[in-house]
Write a protein that holds these residues in place. Sequence first.
Motif, PDB file in Angstrom:
ATOM      1  N   ILE A 197      32.973 -30.579   4.965  1.00 40.55           N
ATOM      2  CA  ILE A 197      33.295 -29.491   4.045  1.00 40.55           C
ATOM      3  C   ILE A 197      32.928 -28.141   4.643  1.00 40.55           C
ATOM      4  N   SER A 198      31.839 -28.129   5.407  1.00 38.18           N
ATOM      5  CA  SER A 198      31.386 -26.871   6.013  1.00 38.18           C
ATOM      6  C   SER A 198      32.398 -26.310   6.997  1.00 38.18           C
ATOM      7  N   LEU A 199      33.299 -27.153   7.489  1.00 37.19           N
ATOM      8  CA  LEU A 199      34.305 -26.712   8.445  1.00 37.19           C
ATOM      9  C   LEU A 199      35.538 -26.123   7.768  1.00 37.19           C
ATOM     10  N   LEU A 200      35.666 -26.331   6.455  1.00 36.77           N
ATOM     11  CA  LEU A 200      36.839 -25.849   5.742  1.00 36.77           C
ATOM     12  C   LEU A 200      36.770 -24.337   5.566  1.00 36.77           C
ATOM     13  N   PRO A 201      37.948 -23.678   5.463  1.00 37.00           N
ATOM     14  CA  PRO A 201      37.961 -22.219   5.286  1.00 37.00           C
ATOM     15  C   PRO A 201      37.546 -21.778   3.891  1.00 37.00           C
ATOM     16  N   LEU A 202      37.561 -22.692   2.918  1.00 38.67           N
ATOM     17  CA  LEU A 202      37.197 -22.331   1.554  1.00 38.67           C
ATOM     18  C   LEU A 202      35.695 -22.094   1.445  1.00 38.67           C
ATOM     19  N   LYS A 203      35.298 -21.126   0.624  1.00 37.92           N
ATOM     20  CA  LYS A 203      33.887 -20.850   0.365  1.00 37.92           C
ATOM     21  C   LYS A 203      33.392 -21.849  -0.671  1.00 37.92           C
ATOM     22  N   LEU A 204      32.498 -22.750  -0.258  1.00 34.30           N
ATOM     23  CA  LEU A 204      32.101 -23.836  -1.140  1.00 34.30           C
ATOM     24  C   LEU A 204      30.601 -23.878  -1.392  1.00 34.30           C
ATOM     25  N   ASP A 205      29.917 -22.732  -1.298  1.00 34.59           N
ATOM     26  CA  ASP A 205      28.530 -22.704  -1.747  1.00 34.59           C
ATOM     27  C   ASP A 205      28.478 -22.923  -3.246  1.00 34.59           C
ATOM     28  N   GLU A 206      29.512 -22.447  -3.936  1.00 29.20           N
ATOM     29  CA  GLU A 206      29.652 -22.645  -5.377  1.00 29.20           C
ATOM     30  C   GLU A 206      30.612 -23.792  -5.625  1.00 29.20           C
ATOM     31  N   ILE A 207      30.247 -24.663  -6.550  1.00 26.32           N
ATOM     32  CA  ILE A 207      31.100 -25.776  -6.952  1.00 26.32           C
ATOM     33  C   ILE A 207      31.485 -25.596  -8.412  1.00 26.32           C
ATOM     34  N   GLY A 208      32.744 -25.823  -8.735  1.00 25.41           N
ATOM     35  CA  GLY A 208      33.175 -25.717 -10.127  1.00 25.41           C
ATOM     36  C   GLY A 208      33.333 -24.287 -10.588  1.00 25.41           C
ATOM     37  N   GLY A 209      33.718 -23.387  -9.666  1.00 25.00           N
ATOM     38  CA  GLY A 209      33.916 -21.989 -10.024  1.00 25.00           C
ATOM     39  C   GLY A 209      35.247 -21.743 -10.703  1.00 25.00           C
ATOM     40  N   SER A 210      35.598 -20.465 -10.829  1.00 20.06           N
ATOM     41  CA  SER A 210      36.760 -20.096 -11.642  1.00 20.06           C
ATOM     42  C   SER A 210      38.057 -20.657 -11.102  1.00 20.06           C
ATOM     43  N   TRP A 211      38.234 -20.665  -9.775  1.00 21.32           N
ATOM     44  CA  TRP A 211      39.507 -21.157  -9.255  1.00 21.32           C
ATOM     45  C   TRP A 211      39.652 -22.653  -9.506  1.00 21.32           C
ATOM     46  N   GLU A 212      38.556 -23.388  -9.442  1.00 25.52           N
ATOM     47  CA  GLU A 212      38.623 -24.813  -9.729  1.00 25.52           C
ATOM     48  C   GLU A 212      38.903 -25.064 -11.208  1.00 25.52           C
ATOM     49  N   ARG A 213      38.281 -24.248 -12.083  1.00 25.35           N
ATOM     50  CA  ARG A 213      38.549 -24.392 -13.516  1.00 25.35           C
ATOM     51  C   ARG A 213      40.030 -24.163 -13.814  1.00 25.35           C
ATOM     52  N   ASN A 214      40.615 -23.172 -13.157  1.00 23.47           N
ATOM     53  CA  ASN A 214      42.035 -22.904 -13.387  1.00 23.47           C
ATOM     54  C   ASN A 214      42.904 -24.068 -12.945  1.00 23.47           C
ATOM     55  N   ILE A 215      42.548 -24.678 -11.829  1.00 22.60           N
ATOM     56  CA  ILE A 215      43.305 -25.831 -11.356  1.00 22.60           C
ATOM     57  C   ILE A 215      43.179 -26.998 -12.326  1.00 22.60           C
ATOM     58  N   TYR A 216      41.973 -27.238 -12.821  1.00 19.16           N
ATOM     59  CA  TYR A 216      41.780 -28.342 -13.755  1.00 19.16           C
ATOM     60  C   TYR A 216      42.533 -28.102 -15.060  1.00 19.16           C
ATOM     61  N   LYS A 217      42.627 -26.829 -15.464  1.00 16.77           N
ATOM     62  CA  LYS A 217      43.392 -26.529 -16.676  1.00 16.77           C
ATOM     63  C   LYS A 217      44.852 -26.900 -16.505  1.00 16.77           C
ATOM     64  N   VAL A 218      45.343 -26.803 -15.261  1.00 16.91           N
ATOM     65  CA  VAL A 218      46.711 -27.213 -14.983  1.00 16.91           C
ATOM     66  C   VAL A 218      46.823 -28.737 -14.925  1.00 16.91           C
ATOM     67  N   LEU A 219      45.966 -29.342 -14.109  1.00 17.13           N
ATOM     68  CA  LEU A 219      46.072 -30.779 -13.871  1.00 17.13           C
ATOM     69  C   LEU A 219      45.709 -31.610 -15.093  1.00 17.13           C
ATOM     70  N   CYS A 220      44.779 -31.119 -15.885  1.00 15.52           N
ATOM     71  CA  CYS A 220      44.219 -31.947 -16.953  1.00 15.52           C
ATOM     72  C   CYS A 220      44.693 -31.517 -18.336  1.00 15.52           C
ATOM     73  N   ASN A 221      45.757 -30.755 -18.393  1.00 15.18           N
ATOM     74  CA  ASN A 221      46.250 -30.277 -19.687  1.00 15.18           C
ATOM     75  C   ASN A 221      47.732 -30.569 -19.835  1.00 15.18           C
ATOM     76  N   GLN A 222      48.127 -31.759 -19.333  1.00 18.46           N
ATOM     77  CA  GLN A 222      49.543 -32.121 -19.329  1.00 18.46           C
ATOM     78  C   GLN A 222      49.813 -33.418 -20.095  1.00 18.46           C
TER      79      GLN A 222
END
Length: 397
Positions: free
Chosen positions: A220-245
């Motif tokens: 994960i440390s090699l990925l370009p995404l900033k992942l010190d934070e888990i479950g932040g706003s961008w992830e919440r937005n994705i889950y609202k899409v994936l889990c609200n269908q």
Amino acid sequence: MTTKITCAYLTIIVNTVLSNPSLMPVSIPQPEDATLNFTGLGQKYGHEVEEHSVVTEDGYILTVFRIPSKRKTPVMLMHGTSDSSDSYIIRGNRSLAIYLANEGYDVWAVNGRGNHYSRRHVKLDPDTDPEFWDFTFHERGYYDLAATIDYILKITGENGVHSIGHSQGTTNNLVLLSSRPEYNEKVKLFTALAPIAFLDHLVPPISLIAPHGPALNDLISLLPLKLDEIGGSWERNIYKVLCNQGIMSYFLCVLIGLFPGNGYDTKRLEPSFLPIIIGHAPAGDSKKGILHHNQAIISKRFAYYDYGPEKNMKLYGDVTPPDYNLKQITAKVALIVGKNDNLSRVQDVEHLRQLLPNVVEYHLMKQKKWNHLDFVWSNDMPETLFPVIFPLLAKYS
């Protein structure tokens, strides 16, 4: 902790959606309770809510919600990993926060550092300073709960609180009471819902994934995404899409995402409740927090964070981190456990029970399918869980 398990299952799907914006609908209808924060939910269900800012010794600014009352002992609620105070109120009139308020208790719902209510610090910026995310469940216990208890007692003039924690919220309490034993005198009763300390008897999929945790972290440390934070706003937005269908989302996000790690119980977490969950979770946490839990799984110890031999020697005076001294916990403790809980396993809670010197109640939920999530999200808590909790609160007030 529960929402982070979902993260592991949905990572590939999340990355796919992120790289294909056309897959994201413009808007998704949500029930009202999915859009209201803790204050809005409290008001909707009949109570005024105060919002308090609590500053910790190390500069984190926590949002603590209060449903005030002068009739009974203050009750402090602490959430689990990547969760928030909202889990104690999103069931509305059937939630713990509302039931406590209706019974006249002074309710204080904590938000640990790093969740979306508590992304503040006197100096550090969570969006630009990685140091903000340099914490685990240790700091949430040692600093966050200590500061909150002191604040509650100062505001109310009381001499003690009831503390209720769920999942990692129980871990936070165990950290506080073992590492700062003076706080045992300030807690009248610690009620642990799905206690998490030892993680020796986990089942698949977590038991299969955990040994590879360090390697996965390196990847994960090699990925370009900033992942010190888990479950932040961008992830919440994705889950609202994936889990609200609709029903397919229930299959993806609950049956495949949540239940394998927590225990299956479709009766108490119905499909119509999923959009409300997704409106409030995940709430944000640190990647380092996951690693600390992972260390506990691999080492089979409830211990301080392992930084490696060199730094451990500087911090702890030994090449290995010390265990939390559970014998220091003299406060009264109630352990409430589910038979179908895949995280807070009965065998591991029994181990914890043997080490704690003042367990005044050990309760195994009668419902065979009662799982890790049911302690905060079940649709029948007033009939199943609250008859266990409320007599204890009354007895030890």
